[in-house]
Scaffold this motif. Structure first.
Motif, PDB file in Angstrom:
ATOM      1  N   ALA A 263      60.634  34.116  58.424  1.00  0.00           N
ATOM      2  CA  ALA A 263      59.298  34.021  57.925  1.00  0.00           C
ATOM      3  C   ALA A 263      58.307  34.671  58.880  1.00  0.00           C
ATOM      4  O   ALA A 263      57.305  35.226  58.452  1.00  0.00           O
ATOM      5  CB  ALA A 263      58.915  32.552  57.735  1.00  0.00           C
ATOM      6  N   MET A 264      58.595  34.671  60.151  1.00  0.00           N
ATOM      7  CA  MET A 264      57.556  35.040  61.108  1.00  0.00           C
ATOM      8  C   MET A 264      57.361  36.545  61.278  1.00  0.00           C
ATOM      9  O   MET A 264      56.433  36.973  61.952  1.00  0.00           O
ATOM     10  CB  MET A 264      57.808  34.364  62.453  1.00  0.00           C
ATOM     11  N   GLY A 265      58.160  37.348  60.636  1.00  0.00           N
ATOM     12  CA  GLY A 265      57.889  38.781  60.637  1.00  0.00           C
ATOM     13  C   GLY A 265      56.929  39.187  59.537  1.00  0.00           C
ATOM     14  O   GLY A 265      56.422  40.305  59.543  1.00  0.00           O
ATOM     15  N   ILE A 266      56.677  38.265  58.598  1.00  0.00           N
ATOM     16  CA  ILE A 266      55.899  38.625  57.411  1.00  0.00           C
ATOM     17  C   ILE A 266      54.464  39.022  57.754  1.00  0.00           C
ATOM     18  O   ILE A 266      53.967  40.044  57.289  1.00  0.00           O
ATOM     19  CB  ILE A 266      55.917  37.491  56.367  1.00  0.00           C
ATOM     20  N   HIS A 267      53.779  38.235  58.566  1.00  0.00           N
ATOM     21  CA  HIS A 267      52.374  38.541  58.856  1.00  0.00           C
ATOM     22  C   HIS A 267      52.229  39.851  59.624  1.00  0.00           C
ATOM     23  O   HIS A 267      51.332  40.648  59.347  1.00  0.00           O
ATOM     24  CB  HIS A 267      51.686  37.368  59.576  1.00  0.00           C
ATOM     25  N   ILE A 268      53.128  40.107  60.542  1.00  0.00           N
ATOM     26  CA  ILE A 268      53.084  41.348  61.314  1.00  0.00           C
ATOM     27  C   ILE A 268      53.357  42.540  60.399  1.00  0.00           C
ATOM     28  O   ILE A 268      52.621  43.528  60.384  1.00  0.00           O
ATOM     29  CB  ILE A 268      54.131  41.308  62.447  1.00  0.00           C
TER      30      ILE A 268
ATOM     31  N   VAL B 242      51.043  45.782  59.216  1.00  0.00           N
ATOM     32  CA  VAL B 242      51.471  47.162  59.452  1.00  0.00           C
ATOM     33  C   VAL B 242      51.536  47.913  58.121  1.00  0.00           C
ATOM     34  O   VAL B 242      51.101  49.068  58.027  1.00  0.00           O
ATOM     35  CB  VAL B 242      52.826  47.213  60.196  1.00  0.00           C
ATOM     36  N   SER B 243      52.042  47.257  57.076  1.00  0.00           N
ATOM     37  CA  SER B 243      52.103  47.872  55.750  1.00  0.00           C
ATOM     38  C   SER B 243      50.708  48.247  55.252  1.00  0.00           C
ATOM     39  O   SER B 243      50.504  49.344  54.723  1.00  0.00           O
ATOM     40  CB  SER B 243      52.785  46.910  54.764  1.00  0.00           C
ATOM     41  N   LEU B 244      49.759  47.343  55.425  1.00  0.00           N
ATOM     42  CA  LEU B 244      48.388  47.620  54.998  1.00  0.00           C
ATOM     43  C   LEU B 244      47.779  48.809  55.739  1.00  0.00           C
ATOM     44  O   LEU B 244      47.025  49.595  55.164  1.00  0.00           O
ATOM     45  CB  LEU B 244      47.508  46.387  55.194  1.00  0.00           C
ATOM     46  N   MET B 245      48.106  48.944  57.011  1.00  0.00           N
ATOM     47  CA  MET B 245      47.536  50.018  57.823  1.00  0.00           C
ATOM     48  C   MET B 245      48.222  51.369  57.607  1.00  0.00           C
ATOM     49  O   MET B 245      47.636  52.410  57.867  1.00  0.00           O
ATOM     50  CB  MET B 245      47.599  49.648  59.310  1.00  0.00           C
TER      51      MET B 245
ATOM     52  N   LEU C  91      56.730  47.148  51.764  1.00  0.00           N
ATOM     53  CA  LEU C  91      57.369  46.101  52.576  1.00  0.00           C
ATOM     54  C   LEU C  91      58.378  45.324  51.744  1.00  0.00           C
ATOM     55  O   LEU C  91      58.104  44.949  50.610  1.00  0.00           O
ATOM     56  CB  LEU C  91      56.285  45.144  53.090  1.00  0.00           C
ATOM     57  N   THR C  92      59.538  45.077  52.332  1.00  0.00           N
ATOM     58  CA  THR C  92      60.542  44.177  51.760  1.00  0.00           C
ATOM     59  C   THR C  92      60.810  43.072  52.768  1.00  0.00           C
ATOM     60  O   THR C  92      61.062  43.343  53.945  1.00  0.00           O
ATOM     61  CB  THR C  92      61.856  44.925  51.446  1.00  0.00           C
ATOM     62  N   VAL C  93      60.769  41.822  52.285  1.00  0.00           N
ATOM     63  CA  VAL C  93      61.024  40.661  53.132  1.00  0.00           C
ATOM     64  C   VAL C  93      62.440  40.168  52.866  1.00  0.00           C
ATOM     65  O   VAL C  93      62.834  39.949  51.714  1.00  0.00           O
ATOM     66  CB  VAL C  93      60.010  39.526  52.846  1.00  0.00           C
TER      67      VAL C  93
END
Length: 189
Positions: free
Chosen positions: A62-67, A71-74, A79-81
């Motif tokens: 779960a903790m890679g999602i916010h990072i 990065v995806s937005l920038m 993104l695939t989780v």
């Protein structure tokens, strides 16, 4: 990297089954995640990672999602989780994730053979999660362009390196006498 360095030096340490674990907003979601800290990390990832030709960012929950979301937005890279929930989709690949303190099944969906991926994660500690993810991506036939973890906890086994995968990091730390110690403030290239 001032905010990341400062936040790590102030991180509380807990023990889980003999494993010394630092509690940090990037790896645990507590204490609060300051937007300036997240912004600093995202900028550093964008500067450090090979992004040219990347089709997709892949991150374990779960903790890679916010990072990875930031990065995806920038970068406008989709993104695939990788989830801990099985969906039973046609292309789903199950992987076993083993960390210094837990063992879980995870599931990759919607990553295809030939896709070029950037793998992002919050912490590289034992390397168990990243080794499993990278091996599964190899099995799928995806091309891993780069792998970046924000924080590396040094001093232990690194299953990702043992499996032949290089992982870039933003900062390397150790836990000594119940405190976080900065080993390399520039991380691994």
């Amino acid at each position: 990297m001032d905010q990341l360095k400062r936040s790590l030096l102030e991180a509380p340490i807990i023990e889980k089954n003999g494993y010394h674990y630092f509690v940090h907003p990037i790896s645990d979601g507590v204490p609060k995640l300051d937007p300036g800290l997240l912004r600093e990390i995202v900028i550093r990832i964008i500067r450090k990672a090979e992004l040219e030709d990347v089709d997709r960012i892949v991150t374990p929950a779960a903790m890679g999602i916010h990072i990875s979301t930031a990065v995806s937005l920038m970068t406008d890279i989709p993104l695939t989780v990788i989830r801990k929930r099985q969906y039973g989709l046609d292309d789903e690949v199950a992987i076993s994730q083993q960390t210094g303190y837990s063992e879980n099944e995870m599931y990759i969906n919607d990553v295809r053979e030939g896709e070029k991926v950037l793998v992002l994660d919050d912490v590289l500690s034992t390397g168990g999660t990243l080794a499993a993810v990278l091996d599964a991506l190899d099995e799928i036939g995806a091309e891993v362009i780069d792998t970046v973890a924000v924080i590396k906890k040094v001093g232990g086994e690194n299953k990702a390196a043992d499996a032949g995968h290089d992982v870039k990091t933003l900062i390397n730390v150790d836990v000594v006498d119940g405190e976080v110690v900065i080993v390399d403030e520039d991380g691994d290239s």
